[in-house]
Scaffold this active site. Sequence first.
Site, PDB file in Angstrom:
ATOM      1  N   TYR A 100      29.486  53.357 -93.184  1.00  0.00           N
ATOM      2  CA  TYR A 100      28.814  54.209 -92.098  1.00  0.00           C
ATOM      3  C   TYR A 100      27.486  54.372 -92.310  1.00  0.00           C
ATOM      4  O   TYR A 100      26.620  53.913 -91.246  1.00  0.00           O
ATOM      5  CB  TYR A 100      29.641  55.572 -91.959  1.00  0.00           C
ATOM      6  N   ASN A 124      35.509  53.791 -80.296  1.00  0.00           N
ATOM      7  CA  ASN A 124      35.523  52.522 -80.125  1.00  0.00           C
ATOM      8  C   ASN A 124      36.894  52.176 -79.390  1.00  0.00           C
ATOM      9  O   ASN A 124      37.880  52.510 -79.885  1.00  0.00           O
ATOM     10  CB  ASN A 124      35.647  51.642 -81.377  1.00  0.00           C
ATOM     11  N   CYS A 132      36.560  48.015 -86.342  1.00  0.00           N
ATOM     12  CA  CYS A 132      36.055  49.321 -86.837  1.00  0.00           C
ATOM     13  C   CYS A 132      36.885  49.755 -88.099  1.00  0.00           C
ATOM     14  O   CYS A 132      36.301  50.537 -89.014  1.00  0.00           O
ATOM     15  CB  CYS A 132      36.102  50.388 -86.111  1.00  0.00           C
ATOM     16  N   HIS A 133      38.023  49.013 -88.238  1.00  0.00           N
ATOM     17  CA  HIS A 133      38.906  49.223 -89.356  1.00  0.00           C
ATOM     18  C   HIS A 133      38.027  48.623 -90.634  1.00  0.00           C
ATOM     19  O   HIS A 133      38.411  48.976 -91.937  1.00  0.00           O
ATOM     20  CB  HIS A 133      40.211  48.320 -89.543  1.00  0.00           C
ATOM     21  N   GLU A 159      43.574  41.039 -93.783  1.00  0.00           N
ATOM     22  CA  GLU A 159      42.244  40.420 -94.054  1.00  0.00           C
ATOM     23  C   GLU A 159      42.026  40.103 -95.640  1.00  0.00           C
ATOM     24  O   GLU A 159      40.901  39.508 -95.815  1.00  0.00           O
ATOM     25  CB  GLU A 159      41.154  40.941 -93.622  1.00  0.00           C
TER      26      GLU A 159
END
Length: 171
Positions: A100, A124, A132-133, A159
């Site tokens: 952040y 979002n 945003c993850h 991912e």
Amino acid sequence: MTTLVHHTTVESPVGPLLLTADDDGALTSLSVPGQKNGRTVQESWRHTPDLFRLAEEQLAAYFAGDLTDFSLDIRTEGSAFREKVWAAIDAVPYGATTSYGEIAARVGASRAAVRAVGGATGANPLLIVRPCHRVIGADGSLTGYAGGLETKVRLLSLEGVIDARPGLSPR
């Protein structure tokens, strides 16, 4: 003037995804099951699954591990600050994370603005597509995901960013 909202539901490994679009076919939201402030189908919305064919194909490819960057027409509305934060989130590549505080720095905000960045991230409307993850705590903790910690873990595991944590089993 009321704008017609089109919607469909797409099955995924994290559960059914609710997608909405405007009359031009631009994706306006993607909500996951149990999402904090996620959208729910309204009576006035039109079920138009064909409008979402490309989004459905790209989401399937993402969950199969074959797509690392979405290429969809999207349209969201937020304050100038939120739009800046969302653009910074859009720039976080597949398989990477950022904090952040790093997002605050990218948008020219002070370190004290981390809470505001968290608020914009939580607002979002396009989960998964706008990644945003991939935004985590400065200490590496997996905090603050409107779609829930289990979903965040599953997306980051997909991912290759983290190993799935024990106790957070797939649905």
